[in-house]
Write an enzyme that holds these catalytic residues in place. Structure first.
Site, mmCIF file in Angstrom:
data_model
loop_
_atom_site.group_PDB
_atom_site.id
_atom_site.type_symbol
_atom_site.label_atom_id
_atom_site.label_comp_id
_atom_site.label_asym_id
_atom_site.label_seq_id
_atom_site.Cartn_x
_atom_site.Cartn_y
_atom_site.Cartn_z
ATOM 1 N N GLN A 142 0.372 -1.467 -0.012
ATOM 2 C CA GLN A 142 -0.169 0.101 -0.347
ATOM 3 C C GLN A 142 0.990 0.682 -0.281
ATOM 4 O OE1 GLN A 142 -3.509 -0.066 2.403
ATOM 5 N NE2 GLN A 142 -4.202 1.838 0.864
ATOM 6 N N THR A 194 1.044 -2.434 7.185
ATOM 7 C CA THR A 194 1.472 -3.911 7.040
ATOM 8 C C THR A 194 -0.304 -4.400 6.342
ATOM 9 O OG1 THR A 194 1.885 -3.689 9.392
ATOM 10 C CG2 THR A 194 1.446 -6.173 8.824
ATOM 11 N N HIS A 195 -0.154 -3.134 5.637
ATOM 12 C CA HIS A 195 -1.310 -3.473 4.184
ATOM 13 C C HIS A 195 -0.588 -4.019 3.283
ATOM 14 C CE1 HIS A 195 -3.484 -0.019 6.133
ATOM 15 N NE2 HIS A 195 -4.011 -1.937 7.068
ATOM 16 N N LEU A 196 -0.556 -5.404 3.035
ATOM 17 C CA LEU A 196 0.700 -6.417 1.621
ATOM 18 C C LEU A 196 -0.787 -7.162 1.149
ATOM 19 C CD1 LEU A 196 3.150 -7.350 4.189
ATOM 20 C CD2 LEU A 196 3.945 -6.253 2.786
#
Lengths: 231, 595
Positions: free
Chosen positions: B350, B522-524
């Site tokens: 992101q 942490t938006h993988l």
């Protein structure tokens, strides 16, 4: 961890209770010199006396006492760092420490085989060696301006400490100094909630149901810690 | 290893990972009368213990010692910017913070709870319709999800009701009903709870965004604005804006989590068996590799055991799902040279940057107040809500003030305005001024998928169990940098309307590589994506492996490219969508759900 620290907090609470009438006035109590009974000097468990002298001096340059509030020494940041050295974190227990250790571009992150305890031991030795070479005295005995020069040298990676880039040591130290000044006093720093008071952080109050839409208003209550200490 | 492993009594379904996706799938499968074993490698956790006030709101432990996060000492990833480099281990938490333990990151997330924009689900088709195929940059693997918003709508609705989501609708069944996001699609029902109050910074942002000509709305938040009981009978308390959200279990039981909203009910179900401290090593396949027979894992005593099952559902974090597929031989690994194969393909992130606005010193912004999912956003530059033609990039960003609570150590690290030293008296003055009088505005952008950005297994480094680490090959691309820079300039417009004393617009810089040392998000996503074409997707539109029909893989790994929104709402809806088709079709007649 922290038996000594907790005992100290308990005595601070009694002290604070005595001051309850003036505690909400917003002045920084931590910078106030008066203490009913000064606690016994903290005896470091990890740092040697030479390292301890460095740590106290360096911490107080990174967060100096000034018109904005107390310095790192008054906040017991060195004690915080020494207490941290007994936690799993300091042994690198939370880091992936499997070999091989291959150095690469900075943006791919930390790649040394050293845990925080190693970084302090080697880093402080490196700082004192530079102080001795340049000025003939250990870091702690230098004038503040010379201390600042050495700290800036480490920050900008201009000093050489064997295989530890000096900026790695500096960043480790600076991060822990910030933690010590601004974490809950249960960890040994932020004495008297002086870090939180200078920042305007209410600590563990953690309930703003009635304050969330009081737009622009100054929050009137002082900081409170996990143990119930107030400032 | 499986030959020597102790074999346990077979069950109907084994679920790998005890976060949101795992808890939803376990709830759905037990409702369907199936026996479920849920394996979680981290410890068992509950809000009553991990969220107990006041010990739980210890910033040092939560945000700097990562009490509730993945234990990197056992397992991490390696990272490089391009395939010519040697990838190096991600040894210390920084850029992203995967969770671990029962509840997963769902125990300590923030709570921003979105429905994906309909156009994002058919991004490739939409871009070609609007701008022509030549608009897609060379090397960008732009794809459709293979599912439409209309198909997913009932499952977005269901997830919001389970999560107790607070928000303001715009349109219900085609009629404008409220002051919500004018770009959002029609809904079948209201949010279960009204929107949270605006914190002061969000209130200022709302006014300024309107003045600048944009369309602000309240962020949909899985932080309860009032007391709430969800359809499972789980209870939530009202959010008190305590400011300890991201990284913390919610002591008010206000932030939706598997631990509060699903597990209290699930734990009582006789068909449900939760096993914490169990690390899955591989999915076992039959001799021809077409059917899973169970999973092999190490139990809390370090013994290797095999759990036979009729179905395996992978619900670990995005990259752990991909790694487990690679370690188990499920689906063809991606080959970036030929742009063939699917497992590891379309790995995305992101594209977030945070700008800072300083107001007059008489204004106290009270950044310690916060709700993780709360705030005000505008979507004028998200998804296909604006004309990309003259701009020449694909993707977009919502812009928002999402004040989850800024705590003291974080404030000290953030420091003062650009140019302020990192320590000493000047730092102190700048840092205190910034904490008391500034606010933060994010451009929370999409990240497109590229042919040379992917996941595979590392040739050198291994985890504590001797298995290869996952290797990430990732960098920012010009398309995404240009998108970020365009949208961040719009933040400048808002800051002007706000009467800012000072503004620091933070933009991605061309040529500056992805930096693993700085927290981004942490938006993988991606790596085992859903789609209609087995040549470009590892999963069909029901999140079922194309190759091994009794394996379903639920998570942000399924996103073919990044979106501007936070992923959890979409992951939850996809879990309910997949569960619905498993329950209505697959269980009666196991086999491929798409041909």
């Amino acid at each position: 961890m922290g038996i000594g620290g907790l005992r100290f907090i308990s005595s601070r609470r009694q002290f604070m209770r005595g001051l309850a009438g003036i505690a909400a006035c917003g002045t920084s109590l931590a910078s106030h010199p008066a203490r009913s009974r000064p606690p016994a000097p903290y005896v470091p468990r990890f740092f040697t006396s030479a390292e301890w002298a460095f740590l106290i001096a360096a911490c107080d340059r990174l967060i100096p006492a000034d018109e904005n509030g107390p310095g790192a020494r008054a906040l017991d940041v060195p004690r915080f760092i020494d207490m941290q050295m007994d936690t799993p974190y300091a042994f690198g227990a939370q880091w992936y420490m499997h070999a091989p250790f291959v150095q690469g571009p900075d943006n791919l992150g930390y790649q040394l085989p050293y845990a925080p305890r190693d970084l302090y031991r080697r880093g402080i030795a490196g700082m004192n060696a530079h102080a001795a070479t340049r000025h003939g005295r250990p870091f702690a005995d230098l004038a503040p301006a010379l201390q600042d020069d050495l700290l800036r040298g480490a920050e900008n990676n201009r000093l050489v400490f064997g295989d530890i880039p000096s900026s790695v040591f500096f960043d480790q130290l600076l991060a822990n100094v910030m933690e010590g000044a601004f974490s809950d006093p249960v960890h040994g720093g932020n004495t008297g909630l002086g870090g939180w008071t200078m920042l305007g952080f209410p600590g563990a109050r953690a309930d703003f149901m009635d304050w969330v839409d009081r737009y622009g208003a100054h929050y009137p209550l002082g900081s409170v810690s996990i143990s119930g200490e107030t400032a | 290893m499986s030959d020597d492993a102790r074999r346990l009594k077979p069950v109907d379904v084994v679920i790998v990972g005890g976060g949101w996706a795992g808890s939803i799938m376990a709830k759905e499968m037990t409702e369907a009368g199936r026996s479920v074993v849920m394996l979680e490698r981290g410890p068992d956790r509950s809000t009553a213990s991990e969220g107990a006030y006041p010990a739980s709101i210890d910033e040092l432990e939560a945000n700097f010692r990562y009490k509730l996060f993945q234990d990197l000492s056992k397992n991490t990833v390696t990272i490089r910017n391009n395939s010519q480099q040697t990838a190096l281990p991600y040894r210390r938490m920084a850029a992203f913070l995967p969770g671990e333990g029962v509840g997963g990151a769902g125990l300590h997330w923030s709570g921003v709870h979105f429905r994906i924009p309909p156009d994002d689900l058919r991004m490739r088709s939409r871009v070609i319709e609007k701008y022509g195929a030549g608009f897609i940059p060379e090397g960008m693997n732009l794809q459709d999800y293979g599912v439409t918003y209309e198909e997913l709508e009932p499952f977005f609705d269901k997830a919001e009701k389970v999560f107790g989501t607070s928000g303001e609708p715009y349109m219900i069944n085609g009629k404008v009903v409220g002051k919500g996001n004018v770009f959002s699609p029609s809904r079948s029902d209201h949010f279960p709870l009204p929107a949270l109050k605006d914190v002061y910074t969000a209130h200022l942002f709302r006014k300024a965004a309107e003045e600048a000509g944009f369309h602000p709305y309240s962020l949909p938040a899985a932080n309860a604005s009032r007391q709430y009981v969800n359809p499972y009978g789980a209870q939530m308390g009202p959010c008190n804006f305590c400011g300890y959200c991201s990284g913390y279990a919610c002591y008010m039981y206000s932030k939706a989590s598997p631990n509060v909203n699903i597990l209290p009910v699930l734990r009582q179900h006789p068909l449900f068996d939760l096993r914490a401290g169990c690390h899955v090593l591989k999915v076992e396949l039959d001799a021809d590799g077409r059917r899973a027979t169970g999973v092999t894992y190490t139990d809390p005593d370090g013994k290797v055991v095999t759990q036979p099952a009729e179905m395996v559902i992978l619900t670990a974090f995005q990259f752990h799902n991909v790694r487990l597929m690679l370690l188990s031989g499920i689906g063809r690994p991606y080959d970036p040279v030929r742009n063939e194969g699917v497992v590891g393909r379309n790995f995305v992130y992101q594209n977030v940057t945070t700008s800072t606005v300083w107001l007059d010193r008489g204004v106290e912004t009270n950044q310690y107040i916060g709700a993780g999912g709360g705030g005000v956003a505008f979507d004028d530059f998200n998804s296909e809500n604006f004309d990309h033609g003259p701009l020449g990039f694909v993707g977009g960003s919502p812009v928002w003030v999402n004040q989850a609570g800024v705590r003291a150590i974080a404030a000290a690290h953030s420091g003062g305005p650009p140019g302020t030293p990192r320590w000493g008296s000047a730092w102190k003055a700048g840092m205190i001024d910034t904490y008391r009088h500034s606010l933060r505005i994010d451009a929370h952008g999409s990240n497109m998928a590229y042919r040379d950005v992917y996941l595979d297994l590392d040739p050198t480094w291994k985890d504590a169990y001797g298995q290869p680490l996952l290797r990430m090959t990732f960098d920012w691309k010009d398309n995404d940098i240009r998108m970020n820079r365009y949208v961040v300039d719009r933040i400048g417009d808002v800051a002007k309307a706000m009467g800012a004393r000072r503004v620091n617009l933070t933009k991605r810089e061309f040529g500056r590589p992805f930096d693993t040392r700085q927290y981004q998000t942490t938006h993988l996503g991606g790596g085992a994506v859903m789609g209609s074409d087995p040549g470009t997707s590892a999963l069909n539109r029901y999140l079922q492996s194309w190759d091994v029909h009794n394996v379903f893989v639920i998570g942000a790994n399924a996103f073919p490219q990044g979106t501007g929104y936070n992923p959890t709402g979409m992951v939850a809806a996809l879990a309910y969508w997949a569960a619905h088709h498993i329950r209505t079709t697959y269980l009666a007649s196991p086999g491929p759900l798409a041909g």
